[in-house]
Design an enzyme around this catalytic site. Structure first.
Site, PDB file in Angstrom:
ATOM      1  CG  HIS A  66      -1.810  -5.159  -4.728  1.00  0.00           C
ATOM      2  ND1 HIS A  66      -1.501  -5.501  -3.496  1.00  0.00           N
ATOM      3  CD2 HIS A  66      -3.002  -4.332  -4.698  1.00  0.00           C
ATOM      4  CE1 HIS A  66      -2.068  -4.568  -2.563  1.00  0.00           C
ATOM      5  NE2 HIS A  66      -3.223  -4.110  -3.312  1.00  0.00           N
ATOM      6  CD  GLU A  68       3.210  -7.078  -4.965  1.00  0.00           C
ATOM      7  OE1 GLU A  68       2.560  -6.144  -5.480  1.00  0.00           O
ATOM      8  OE2 GLU A  68       3.506  -7.072  -3.872  1.00  0.00           O
TER       9      GLU A  68
END
Length: 167
Positions: A66, A68
């Site tokens: 992801h 992040e």
């Protein structure tokens, strides 16, 4: 500090938050160009971008890729420490539970996100891991930064995918 200085300070923070979110949005566009869900993230320390990430679970065959997590990994390498003390993470979509856990373990001081995620959001939409009293670290959260632009990017992407599936 006089009242006007405080107002100027808040305005400066908002303006820098918007600029940094725009940088995350550029990374989200990069993800979309790779047929990934358009999510982008950056880590900032002392006004400098120290980590960048855009969604890549499909192309990397990695469920943890992801935006992040990739931005946190990049920042940790850049800073030479897995603890990202005094850093702010900007991300175009509210983090999921996995990413919220990574943010807390990295000791991110502040999270700024754009669009809320009513299906998997773990920073207030579905659950609120950032304010869970049983956890030992609490990241300050600012939600809704350029939310309309971030949300439009996502809805346009998924609308296009649905059209492609019909054809």
């Amino acid at each position: 500090m006089c009242w006007s200085d405080g107002l100027i300070s808040k305005l400066a923070i908002r303006m820098s938050d918007e600029w940094f979110m725009q940088q995350a949005i550029l990374l989200a566009h990069s993800a979309a160009a790779q047929c990934e869900v358009p999510v982008g993230a950056i880590v900032v320390k002392e006004g400098e971008i120290v980590g960048r990430g855009s969604n890549a679970p499909i192309t990397s065959h990695d469920p943890t890729a992801h935006a992040e997590v990739l931005a946190l990994r990049d920042a940790a390498k850049h800073l030479g420490n897995y603890r990202l003390i005094d850093c702010t993470l900007y991300v175009t979509l509210e983090p999921c539970a996995m990413c919220a856990g990574a943010i807390q373990h990295a000791r991110i001081a502040r999270l700024v996100y754009g669009a809320a995620d009513p299906k998997t959001g773990a920073c207030g939409s579905v659950v609120d891991l950032m304010n869970e009293p049983k956890l030992n670290h609490h990241t300050h959260v600012t939600s809704g930064m350029l939310a309309e632009e971030c949300g439009l990017l996502l809805s346009t992407f998924f609308k296009q995918r649905r059209l492609e599936k019909k054809q």
